[in-house]
Design a protein around this motif. Sequence first.
Motif, PDB file in Angstrom:
ATOM      1  N   GLY A  62      12.960  16.853  -8.465  1.00 33.52           N
ATOM      2  CA  GLY A  62      12.197  17.019  -7.233  1.00 33.52           C
ATOM      3  C   GLY A  62      12.884  16.409  -6.040  1.00 33.52           C
ATOM      4  N   SER A  63      12.112  15.804  -5.137  1.00 31.51           N
ATOM      5  CA  SER A  63      12.664  15.275  -3.888  1.00 31.51           C
ATOM      6  C   SER A  63      13.680  14.176  -4.133  1.00 31.51           C
ATOM      7  CB  SER A  63      11.536  14.740  -3.003  1.00 31.51           C
ATOM      8  OG  SER A  63      10.651  15.761  -2.623  1.00 31.51           O
ATOM      9  N   ALA A  64      13.452  13.334  -5.138  1.00 30.07           N
ATOM     10  CA  ALA A  64      14.340  12.198  -5.366  1.00 30.07           C
ATOM     11  C   ALA A  64      15.388  12.494  -6.432  1.00 30.07           C
ATOM     12  CB  ALA A  64      13.537  10.975  -5.770  1.00 30.07           C
ATOM     13  N   GLY A  65      14.982  13.122  -7.553  1.00 29.17           N
ATOM     14  CA  GLY A  65      15.900  13.311  -8.664  1.00 29.17           C
ATOM     15  C   GLY A  65      16.222  11.986  -9.328  1.00 29.17           C
ATOM     16  N   LEU A  66      15.296  11.483 -10.151  1.00 32.39           N
ATOM     17  CA  LEU A  66      15.424  10.140 -10.709  1.00 32.39           C
ATOM     18  C   LEU A  66      15.844  10.179 -12.170  1.00 32.39           C
ATOM     19  CD1 LEU A  66      12.135   8.528  -9.320  1.00 32.39           C
ATOM     20  CD2 LEU A  66      14.403   8.521  -8.255  1.00 32.39           C
ATOM     21  N   GLU A  95       9.072  16.993 -10.082  1.00 30.94           N
ATOM     22  CA  GLU A  95       9.238  17.986 -11.136  1.00 30.94           C
ATOM     23  C   GLU A  95       9.334  17.266 -12.475  1.00 30.94           C
ATOM     24  OE1 GLU A  95      12.594  20.387 -10.171  1.00 30.94           O
ATOM     25  OE2 GLU A  95      11.759  21.081  -8.254  1.00 30.94           O
ATOM     26  N   LEU A  96       8.384  17.573 -13.348  1.00 30.63           N
ATOM     27  CA  LEU A  96       8.319  16.963 -14.683  1.00 30.63           C
ATOM     28  C   LEU A  96       8.269  18.078 -15.714  1.00 30.63           C
ATOM     29  CD1 LEU A  96       5.594  14.266 -13.878  1.00 30.63           C
ATOM     30  CD2 LEU A  96       8.056  13.878 -14.051  1.00 30.63           C
ATOM     31  N   GLY A  97       9.370  18.310 -16.415  1.00 30.01           N
ATOM     32  CA  GLY A  97       9.406  19.422 -17.348  1.00 30.01           C
ATOM     33  C   GLY A  97       9.111  20.715 -16.612  1.00 30.01           C
ATOM     34  N   GLY A  98       8.093  21.443 -17.092  1.00 33.23           N
ATOM     35  CA  GLY A  98       7.714  22.682 -16.417  1.00 33.23           C
ATOM     36  C   GLY A  98       6.643  22.505 -15.372  1.00 33.23           C
ATOM     37  N   ASP A 112       0.820  -1.208   0.000  1.00 31.91           N
ATOM     38  CA  ASP A 112       0.000   0.000   0.000  1.00 31.91           C
ATOM     39  C   ASP A 112       0.857   1.263   0.000  1.00 31.91           C
ATOM     40  OD1 ASP A 112      -2.520   1.276  -0.089  1.00 31.91           O
ATOM     41  OD2 ASP A 112      -2.409   1.711   2.058  1.00 31.91           O
ATOM     42  N   GLU A 113       2.044   1.168  -0.563  1.00 29.16           N
ATOM     43  CA  GLU A 113       2.899   2.329  -0.764  1.00 29.16           C
ATOM     44  C   GLU A 113       2.750   2.808  -2.208  1.00 29.16           C
ATOM     45  OE1 GLU A 113       4.180   3.552   1.762  1.00 29.16           O
ATOM     46  OE2 GLU A 113       5.339   2.177   2.999  1.00 29.16           O
ATOM     47  N   TYR A 114       2.970   4.098  -2.425  1.00 29.63           N
ATOM     48  CA  TYR A 114       2.913   4.663  -3.770  1.00 29.63           C
ATOM     49  C   TYR A 114       4.337   4.951  -4.233  1.00 29.63           C
ATOM     50  CZ  TYR A 114      -2.108   4.810  -3.417  1.00 29.63           C
ATOM     51  OH  TYR A 114      -3.431   4.434  -3.298  1.00 29.63           O
ATOM     52  N   VAL A 115       4.718   4.314  -5.340  1.00 26.60           N
ATOM     53  CA  VAL A 115       6.094   4.335  -5.816  1.00 26.60           C
ATOM     54  C   VAL A 115       6.142   5.080  -7.142  1.00 26.60           C
ATOM     55  CG1 VAL A 115       8.092   2.952  -6.473  1.00 26.60           C
ATOM     56  CG2 VAL A 115       6.515   2.116  -4.692  1.00 26.60           C
ATOM     57  N   LEU A 116       7.008   6.090  -7.215  1.00 25.13           N
ATOM     58  CA  LEU A 116       7.234   6.839  -8.445  1.00 25.13           C
ATOM     59  C   LEU A 116       8.285   6.118  -9.274  1.00 25.13           C
ATOM     60  CD1 LEU A 116       6.912   9.410 -10.220  1.00 25.13           C
ATOM     61  CD2 LEU A 116       8.717  10.451  -8.808  1.00 25.13           C
ATOM     62  N   GLN A 117       7.930   5.746 -10.515  1.00 25.33           N
ATOM     63  CA  GLN A 117       8.850   5.074 -11.429  1.00 25.33           C
ATOM     64  C   GLN A 117       9.151   6.009 -12.595  1.00 25.33           C
ATOM     65  OE1 GLN A 117       6.788   1.469 -12.503  1.00 25.33           O
ATOM     66  NE2 GLN A 117       7.279   0.431 -10.574  1.00 25.33           N
ATOM     67  N   ALA A 118      10.425   6.320 -12.793  1.00 22.55           N
ATOM     68  CA  ALA A 118      10.829   7.253 -13.844  1.00 22.55           C
ATOM     69  C   ALA A 118      11.054   6.505 -15.149  1.00 22.55           C
ATOM     70  CB  ALA A 118      12.093   7.983 -13.431  1.00 22.55           C
ATOM     71  N   VAL A 119      10.322   6.911 -16.198  1.00 24.47           N
ATOM     72  CA  VAL A 119      10.593   6.418 -17.548  1.00 24.47           C
ATOM     73  C   VAL A 119      11.588   7.361 -18.227  1.00 24.47           C
ATOM     74  CG1 VAL A 119       9.555   5.798 -19.770  1.00 24.47           C
ATOM     75  CG2 VAL A 119       8.303   5.372 -17.637  1.00 24.47           C
TER      76      VAL A 119
END
Length: 287
Positions: free
Chosen positions: A220-224, A239-242, A208-215
């Motif tokens: 932003g907080s992580a810098g992926l 942060e995604l583009g603008g 039940d965690e929400y995981v950000l996966q960078a394509v």
Amino acid sequence: MRFDIDLNFTVDQPLEGTDDSEQVHGTVTAEGRIIHIKADSDSIFRVSRGASRPALDQLAHRLKNSGIQIVLDGPKGNIVTLGDIKPNLTGRLAMKSNAVRIGSLKNVKGLLQKDRRNESLGIPSTLFPLFPTFQRNQRMRPTTTHYADRGGRPRLIFVKDSESWDGKAPKVLNLVDDVLVIGSAQDSGLILEGLEPVHARIVRDDLDEYVLQAVHRVGGSAGLNAGQEYVLRSGARIELGGWRLVFYREEYADHGRPYGGRNGGELAYQRPQVNPRTGIIERDSTD
């Protein structure tokens, strides 16, 4: 240290020797260093298993050393006062303590009694310890505070960059699906112009965690970089583009720490808990 408390409570208290119970009402108030606990029935004090006298004396002396006073009152008046007090003879004789002041004998009659397991003062064990940071080394039974799946309204709040912001309220997207695709493709769950067709995903995992996966690159907080992922916590910036997005989830359902909540907690000390999905006892990394 200062306390400002104004609480009301109601509990169903079992009646001794019967299957019935009574509803007990009370208050917890404080201004400064004096905490006042009052109940409209002394049954809440009398029928409880209570705290052992040595433990009560130990707590009272810790309160005294910290300049804190706790006053317990029943319907007939004061029962006991702990901590930074001027002791009375009854307290010295009954408790063998100079940090415990007993109320009048009329009010405490029947409360001082020998328990089958130990000598005890009939004060609810749930009231102790009132200050758990005083007892950091005590053994604790792991519990759980993982909230229900998708609890705490997980959501994204987002705007275009500040230079082009029109002053309107940010947009909000509730995370209701197990996978949210973010990109410029028309079939994306969140369509943001100027991004790659599929720029990133937010996936809800088995815990039940929400995981950000960078394509593609995500700031932003992580810098992926592409192919990396990051477990989102309430307040995490994306942060995604603008575009500027923030992940929010109410703290009671944010599973990042045992017992939820922001980093820091109670002097960065958190009790262990059992994850109901894995059966594993978890501790925060700052323990």
